[in-house]
Design a protein around this motif. Structure first.
Motif, PDB file in Angstrom:
ATOM      1  N   LYS A   1       1.019  -1.205  -0.071  1.00  7.19           N
ATOM      2  CA  LYS A   1       0.040  -0.209   0.017  1.00  7.19           C
ATOM      3  C   LYS A   1       0.862   1.101   0.097  1.00  7.19           C
ATOM      4  O   LYS A   1       0.714   2.197  -0.791  1.00  7.19           O
ATOM      5  CB  LYS A   1      -0.819   0.101   1.324  1.00  7.19           C
ATOM      6  CG  LYS A   1      -1.876   1.083   1.274  1.00  7.19           C
ATOM      7  CD  LYS A   1      -2.641   0.978   2.641  1.00  7.19           C
ATOM      8  CE  LYS A   1      -3.837   2.398   2.615  1.00  7.19           C
ATOM      9  NZ  LYS A   1      -4.382   2.453   3.847  1.00  7.19           N
ATOM     10  N   VAL A   2       2.047   1.344   0.803  1.00  6.17           N
ATOM     11  CA  VAL A   2       2.766   2.388   0.989  1.00  6.17           C
ATOM     12  C   VAL A   2       3.648   2.696  -0.305  1.00  6.17           C
ATOM     13  O   VAL A   2       3.690   3.653  -0.947  1.00  6.17           O
ATOM     14  CB  VAL A   2       3.516   2.504   2.033  1.00  6.17           C
ATOM     15  CG1 VAL A   2       4.744   3.523   2.301  1.00  6.17           C
ATOM     16  CG2 VAL A   2       2.675   2.518   3.406  1.00  6.17           C
ATOM     17  N   GLY A   3       4.187   1.329  -0.705  1.00  7.84           N
ATOM     18  CA  GLY A   3       4.948   1.336  -1.836  1.00  7.84           C
ATOM     19  C   GLY A   3       4.267   1.893  -3.290  1.00  7.84           C
ATOM     20  O   GLY A   3       4.766   2.950  -4.060  1.00  7.84           O
ATOM     21  N   MET A   4       3.034   1.496  -3.393  1.00 10.61           N
ATOM     22  CA  MET A   4       2.467   1.700  -4.592  1.00 10.61           C
ATOM     23  C   MET A   4       1.711   3.089  -4.550  1.00 10.61           C
ATOM     24  O   MET A   4       1.327   3.685  -5.597  1.00 10.61           O
ATOM     25  CB  MET A   4       1.287   0.598  -4.831  1.00 10.61           C
ATOM     26  CG  MET A   4       1.670  -0.751  -5.036  1.00 10.61           C
ATOM     27  SD  MET A   4       3.106  -0.866  -6.299  1.00 10.61           S
ATOM     28  CE  MET A   4       1.810  -1.022  -7.777  1.00 10.61           C
ATOM     29  N   SER A   5       1.825   3.727  -3.465  1.00 11.07           N
ATOM     30  CA  SER A   5       1.383   5.139  -3.397  1.00 11.07           C
ATOM     31  C   SER A   5       2.650   6.230  -3.521  1.00 11.07           C
ATOM     32  O   SER A   5       2.423   7.197  -3.623  1.00 11.07           O
ATOM     33  CB  SER A   5       0.790   5.673  -1.895  1.00 11.07           C
ATOM     34  OG  SER A   5       1.751   5.613  -0.918  1.00 11.07           O
ATOM     35  N   GLY A   6       3.634   5.550  -3.902  1.00  8.41           N
ATOM     36  CA  GLY A   6       4.900   6.243  -4.279  1.00  8.41           C
ATOM     37  C   GLY A   6       5.841   6.448  -3.129  1.00  8.41           C
ATOM     38  O   GLY A   6       6.883   7.165  -3.261  1.00  8.41           O
ATOM     39  N   GLN A   7       5.383   5.868  -2.126  1.00  9.23           N
ATOM     40  CA  GLN A   7       6.297   6.013  -0.980  1.00  9.23           C
ATOM     41  C   GLN A   7       7.357   4.824  -0.505  1.00  9.23           C
ATOM     42  O   GLN A   7       6.900   3.692  -1.040  1.00  9.23           O
ATOM     43  CB  GLN A   7       5.649   6.761   0.307  1.00  9.23           C
ATOM     44  CG  GLN A   7       4.856   7.644   0.396  1.00  9.23           C
ATOM     45  CD  GLN A   7       3.983   8.046   1.302  1.00  9.23           C
ATOM     46  OE1 GLN A   7       3.539   7.272   2.153  1.00  9.23           O
ATOM     47  NE2 GLN A   7       3.725   9.276   1.532  1.00  9.23           N
TER      48      GLN A   7
ATOM     49  N   GLY B   1      10.361   1.187  -7.709  1.00 12.82           N
ATOM     50  CA  GLY B   1      11.370   1.648  -6.758  1.00 12.82           C
ATOM     51  C   GLY B   1      11.379   1.236  -5.193  1.00 12.82           C
ATOM     52  O   GLY B   1      12.480   0.993  -4.799  1.00 12.82           O
ATOM     53  N   TRP B   2      10.019   1.057  -4.618  1.00 15.00           N
ATOM     54  CA  TRP B   2      10.032   0.651  -3.234  1.00 15.00           C
ATOM     55  C   TRP B   2      10.641  -0.768  -3.096  1.00 15.00           C
ATOM     56  O   TRP B   2      10.915  -0.867  -1.898  1.00 15.00           O
ATOM     57  CB  TRP B   2       8.616   1.063  -2.883  1.00 15.00           C
ATOM     58  CG  TRP B   2       7.715  -0.156  -3.375  1.00 15.00           C
ATOM     59  CD1 TRP B   2       6.659   0.006  -4.244  1.00 15.00           C
ATOM     60  CD2 TRP B   2       7.229  -1.347  -2.747  1.00 15.00           C
ATOM     61  NE1 TRP B   2       5.873  -0.971  -4.427  1.00 15.00           N
ATOM     62  CE2 TRP B   2       6.201  -1.736  -3.700  1.00 15.00           C
ATOM     63  CE3 TRP B   2       7.534  -1.857  -1.836  1.00 15.00           C
ATOM     64  CZ2 TRP B   2       5.505  -2.929  -3.471  1.00 15.00           C
ATOM     65  CZ3 TRP B   2       7.023  -3.248  -1.455  1.00 15.00           C
ATOM     66  CH2 TRP B   2       5.824  -3.613  -2.173  1.00 15.00           C
ATOM     67  N   THR B   3      10.692  -1.605  -4.112  1.00 15.42           N
ATOM     68  CA  THR B   3      11.022  -3.093  -3.929  1.00 15.42           C
ATOM     69  C   THR B   3      12.664  -2.963  -3.647  1.00 15.42           C
ATOM     70  O   THR B   3      13.045  -4.143  -3.585  1.00 15.42           O
ATOM     71  CB  THR B   3      10.730  -4.006  -5.076  1.00 15.42           C
ATOM     72  OG1 THR B   3      11.046  -3.614  -6.281  1.00 15.42           O
ATOM     73  CG2 THR B   3       9.016  -3.971  -4.780  1.00 15.42           C
ATOM     74  N   GLY B   4      13.187  -1.967  -4.179  1.00 14.23           N
ATOM     75  CA  GLY B   4      14.697  -1.943  -3.969  1.00 14.23           C
ATOM     76  C   GLY B   4      15.376  -2.704  -5.082  1.00 14.23           C
ATOM     77  O   GLY B   4      15.150  -2.558  -6.229  1.00 14.23           O
TER      78      GLY B   4
END
Length: 166
Positions: free
Chosen positions: A65-71, A134-137
């Motif tokens: 949820k956080v990652g897909m919101s761009g954070q 990007g959030w998955t590194g």
């Protein structure tokens, strides 16, 4: 069994391993489902194992949820690093210690379905191309899903089989 590397493999293996786990537990007599595991394991009974799986589903859902919101999500959890997962897992065990097994089984089923929905919603590239999000590194979304589903269910089943044979 090798880790899934495609969307169909991830769907099949996650569903297959979840079914193996839940079918194995279903065949255990009711008294055995509540039996304490021998000393030396963090998870003290079947409820603890299922709660662990469920909570890691919730962790993934939070990251997603956080990652897909761009954070950038806090991984694995707020106040923890990957090096402190033993402490995190101990906190998870304590959190659910008073929760009835039937509640945990239903919660696990529901969180399993939520992860299946995510897997189905993504393309092969979105799941398995490294750095797609990007959030998955440096890894892929699919790698996190493999760890949260098929590999984790396999771990849970092996642990439960090992301790229920004694």
């Amino acid at each position: 069994m090798p880790r899934p590397k495609t969307k169909p493999e991830l769907l099949d293996r996650s569903q297959e391993n979840f079914k193996k786990l839940t079918d194995f537990i279903a065949q255990i007599p009711e008294k055995g489902k509540h039996q304490e595991f021998p000393p030396g394991t963090l998870n003290r009974n079947i409820r603890d194992v299922l709660a662990h799986l469920h909570h890691w589903h919730l962790l993934f859902l939070g990251w997603y949820k956080v990652g897909m919101s761009g954070q950038k999500p806090q991984m694995p959890a707020a106040g923890h690093t990957w090096k402190t997962t033993t402490i995190l897992n101990s906190e998870i065990q304590k959190k659910y210690a008073a929760t009835p097994l039937t509640n945990i089984e239903q919660d696990l089923h529901n969180s399993f379905l939520a992860l299946q929905k995510i897997i189905k919603a993504h393309s092969e590239a979105e799941l398995f191309e490294k750095k797609y999000y990007g959030w998955t590194g440096t890894t892929s979304l699919g790698a996190y899903l493999v760890s949260a589903t098929s590999s984790h269910y396999d771990w849970g089943l092996k642990l439960i089989k090992k301790v229920t044979r004694n």
